[in-house]
Scaffold this active site. Structure first.
Site, short mmCIF file in Angstrom:
data_model
loop_
_atom_site.label_atom_id
_atom_site.label_comp_id
_atom_site.label_asym_id
_atom_site.label_seq_id
_atom_site.Cartn_x
_atom_site.Cartn_y
_atom_site.Cartn_z
N SER A 190 33.50 -1.82 -47.81
CA SER A 190 32.90 -0.69 -47.10
C SER A 190 31.97 -1.19 -45.99
O SER A 190 32.43 -1.87 -45.06
CB SER A 190 32.20 0.23 -48.10
N ASP A 215 40.81 7.45 -51.21
CA ASP A 215 39.40 7.21 -50.86
C ASP A 215 38.85 8.42 -50.12
O ASP A 215 39.39 8.84 -49.09
CB ASP A 215 39.33 5.97 -49.98
N HIS A 270 37.27 4.72 -53.70
CA HIS A 270 36.33 3.83 -53.02
C HIS A 270 35.50 3.01 -54.00
O HIS A 270 34.62 2.26 -53.60
CB HIS A 270 35.39 4.67 -52.14
#
Length: 277
Positions: free
Chosen positions: A143, A222, A255
């Site tokens: 991320s 995600d 995620h």
């Protein structure tokens, strides 16, 4: 560096450490896994995402079995400076826990938020001085940390043999997370932002001839995929520049660290092959 905790895992040693950083002007924390044996070993640096500390990857990713098998040190630093007198923001996506791996130029962030210099300078020097390394290394992250891994490798290709990412912020100049952080840390000049945008760096040819391939895993379930992550911008940039990039869209994955734990062995193997070439 001061060792605060030690654990044996997969025959190697996991240490939690802290040290006073000349770069950030704060105490910084990290974890380091070293395989069994005398070494020397190559190093794999992990950069975590928003709200994380050095502990998230360390306890959740399940990377140390593969690291032990491949004979690789894994280093996981905190995501930002912290402590009394360090600027912060009530929001989760700015301030402490959200350093974005840049050197801030704007008040009140500039005195301490120097994560690019910390990771590419002081951290590397400390690890090479304190551990039995081959003085070769690669970098990966998730991320915000995926953004960090990609941009630091592209901006400092002499330091790294390879780079990969899980669900990276592909183009922070074109998503809300990046626009907010870059405005705060770097100011209003978008030309300065572009220097820290992985998709734009790849498009400019920053990685060509340096990294044979860049591995990116992205879950198609995600929740941040469309608005924040935009992996298609990496693919388009790589195609335009003639840069090798493997984007693996993983069906059903989100995620979380469950996603990373499912594919981290692939990433460790990807880097180990290049670190030992």
């Amino acid at each position: 560096m001061e060792t605060t905790k030690t654990h044996i895992v997969h025959g190697g040693t996991l240490r939690y450490l802290k040290h006073d950083s000349a770069t950030t002007g704060t105490s910084m924390t990290l974890s380091v896994f070293t395989p069994a044996g005398e070494g020397p070993f190559p190093v794999l640096i992990w950069l975590s995402g928003l709200t994380c500390t050095e502990d998230n990857f360390t306890t959740k990713a399940g990377a140390y079995k593969a690291a032990a098998e491949h004979g690789v040190i894994i280093v996981a630093p905190d995501t930002s400076p912290r402590g009394e007198g360090v600027a912060d923001d009530p929001a989760y996506d700015l301030g402490q826990g959200a350093g974005f791996y840049v050197d801030a130029t704007q008040a009140p962030w500039a005195p301490h938020f120097r994560m690019e210099s910390y990771v590419t300078g002081e951290l590397i020097d400390l690890i090479d001085a304190e551990f039995p390394t081959t003085k070769t290394r690669s970098i990966f992250g998730h991320s915000m940390g995926g953004h960090g891994a990609l941009t630091l490798a592209l901006r400092h290709p002499e330091l790294f043999k390879s780079v990969s990412a899980f669900a990276p912020i592909a183009s922070p100049t074109r998503c809300p997370w990046g626009e907010k952080a870059f405005t705060a840390y770097l100011g209003e000049d978008r030309a300065q932002w572009a220097k820290h945008d992985a998709a734009l760096l790849i498009e400019s040819g920053a990685a060509k001839g340096v990294f044979d391939d860049i591995l990116v895993d992205q879950g198609d379930a995600d929740s941040f995929l469309t608005d924040q992550l935009k992996p298609e911008l990496l693919t388009a940039a790589a195609e335009k520049a003639g840069q090798g990039l493997t984007l693996r869209m993983q069906p059903g994955y989100d995620h979380s660290y469950f996603f990373m734990a499912s594919f981290v062995d692939d990433h460790v193997a990807f880097h180990a092959e290049r670190l030992k070439a």
